[in-house]
Design an enzyme around this catalytic site. Sequence first.
Site, PDB file in Angstrom:
ATOM      1  N   HIS A 268       0.874  -1.186   0.000  1.00 31.92           N
ATOM      2  CA  HIS A 268       0.000   0.000   0.000  1.00 31.92           C
ATOM      3  C   HIS A 268       0.908   1.233   0.000  1.00 31.92           C
ATOM      4  O   HIS A 268       1.706   1.401  -0.916  1.00 31.92           O
ATOM      5  CB  HIS A 268      -0.897  -0.109   1.254  1.00 31.92           C
ATOM      6  CG  HIS A 268      -2.079   0.809   1.295  1.00 31.92           C
ATOM      7  ND1 HIS A 268      -2.446   1.629   0.271  1.00 31.92           N
ATOM      8  CD2 HIS A 268      -3.007   1.026   2.289  1.00 31.92           C
ATOM      9  CE1 HIS A 268      -3.539   2.310   0.621  1.00 31.92           C
ATOM     10  NE2 HIS A 268      -3.893   1.968   1.846  1.00 31.92           N
ATOM     11  N   HIS A 307      -2.358  -2.144  -9.813  1.00 28.15           N
ATOM     12  CA  HIS A 307      -3.330  -1.571  -8.883  1.00 28.15           C
ATOM     13  C   HIS A 307      -4.590  -2.431  -8.918  1.00 28.15           C
ATOM     14  O   HIS A 307      -4.960  -2.939  -9.971  1.00 28.15           O
ATOM     15  CB  HIS A 307      -3.671  -0.125  -9.307  1.00 28.15           C
ATOM     16  CG  HIS A 307      -4.247   0.671  -8.204  1.00 28.15           C
ATOM     17  ND1 HIS A 307      -5.584   0.640  -7.893  1.00 28.15           N
ATOM     18  CD2 HIS A 307      -3.660   1.500  -7.305  1.00 28.15           C
ATOM     19  CE1 HIS A 307      -5.798   1.427  -6.855  1.00 28.15           C
ATOM     20  NE2 HIS A 307      -4.646   1.947  -6.474  1.00 28.15           N
ATOM     21  N   ASP A 363       2.786   5.538  -6.733  1.00 29.06           N
ATOM     22  CA  ASP A 363       4.049   5.427  -6.010  1.00 29.06           C
ATOM     23  C   ASP A 363       5.264   5.331  -6.917  1.00 29.06           C
ATOM     24  O   ASP A 363       6.394   5.405  -6.448  1.00 29.06           O
ATOM     25  CB  ASP A 363       4.020   4.198  -5.091  1.00 29.06           C
ATOM     26  CG  ASP A 363       3.050   4.399  -3.946  1.00 29.06           C
ATOM     27  OD1 ASP A 363       3.024   5.514  -3.417  1.00 29.06           O
ATOM     28  OD2 ASP A 363       2.322   3.461  -3.609  1.00 29.06           O
TER      29      ASP A 363
END
Length: 440
Positions: A268, A307, A363
């Site tokens: 995460h 994702h 990210d």
Amino acid sequence: MPENTLTITDNRTNKSYTVPVENGTIRAMDLRQIKTGPDDFGLMTYDPAYLNTASCKSSITYIDGDKGILRYRGYPIEVLAERCTFLEVAYLLMFGELPTEKELNSWIYDITHHTMLHETTKKFMEGFRYSAHPMSMFVSTIAALSSVYPDAKLVRSPKDRMHQIVRLIGKVPSIAAMSYRHNVGFPYVYPDNDLSYTENFMNMLWKMVEPKYVAHPAISRALDILFILHADHEQNCSTSAMRSVGSSETDPYLAVASAASALAGPLHGGANEEVLRMLEEIGTKDNVPAYIKRVKDGHFKLMGFGHRIYKNYDPRAKIIRWCAEQVFEVTGRSPKLDVALELERIALEDEYFIKRKLYPNVDFYSGIMYQAMGFRPEMFTVLFAIPRTAGWLAQWEELMKDPEQKIARPRQVYLGPGEREFVPIDKRVPVPIPAEYPSH
Ligand code: CMC
């Protein structure tokens, strides 16, 4: 028969049931009537990792993962990133509308006047080991605030809830900055009310002996944009933790600490730190093909890729890529960007990634940018947690106002033994411990 219904035939009994379809969902509780006999508990759904279960109705964040769309309260993320400040977006998430100038000024005033921490919190932080990870300190200190504000327990009072919301949004940058200063062994810096939310955060992180900290405008704006991009993302792992823990009516400090704990994991919010380590390990562009091969061979995952919801380019990653270029104009280009661009180029042409619809996520580029801005990798997840606190709290407020919600309590499919006769210790037969556990 009404159009918005679903008819289910139970082949075990040949009975048919018609259940309403609302907003593209059926209510799981409507399945309970489907039984094979009076002793049958009734049908449940089995959905490990919530792949296809809506746990709430929400009006905050909309994602279309196939098209790569992200909107807060109906506004596209690209527009908000370009035209708003983070605190304006936090207001939008919380109250559903963009603030007028007067509303915004009073919101900024309130948040700014709640950035100070009680001195005992400072002492509490001093107790952490010198090498403590900033995210561990962040999580624990948020939880510790529960002991400072006993009024936080009044979660059924909208006025008290709002008081804690303002306190939390105000205090998270201060806690984050103190976690960093503790980690590097510098004295803590107190907030400066003359500065904006991100400038003040930079002040608390990096002020040394100068009488007044002056943030570089391009860097503070880039940080503000990153905060906007990370502010909410509907029912992800940490937000579900926030709602699940909050549903027991625990206070918001403990609930936010739980959500931040979920965020800390490498799958995460911890992924940005891992991306940087990965880029460091790869080193140069030439090593990219060999690294991709090892990912495809199943040795590890390509961090910052893939994702649960986006099966297209994460719209936040696109904005970050653009934003990174602005930061590099000030800081100089990071050589890691070339490795990341090469990774992206090769991965997006590769059958393995194409077939699985794996694209860069938020990210992938954020870590390179954070590092160029002067942040250490240990701080990356904390930087994610600061703005996401606004999202968690907006989701918590929505939960508290939702008359349909109760304490979260999933069901299970029990597959263990039936009732057994107790075996006294002298009659027990040793069971070999599986090889993966070390002997003890
Ligand atoms: N690298 C290589 N293969 C991957 C990756 C990856 N990053 N992500 C998914 N896959 C493969 C996975 O092995 C599986 O392959 P197969 O069908 O052959 O078993 C397939 O793609 C589907 O993946 P999944 O694990 O079922 O997908 P998920 O929805 O359960 O997991 C995820 C989503 C984000 C946890 C995962 O993509 C992942 O671990 N990515 C790397 C960590 C990361 O970047 N996390 C940040 C997510 S975005 C920000 C946030 O949520 O905080």
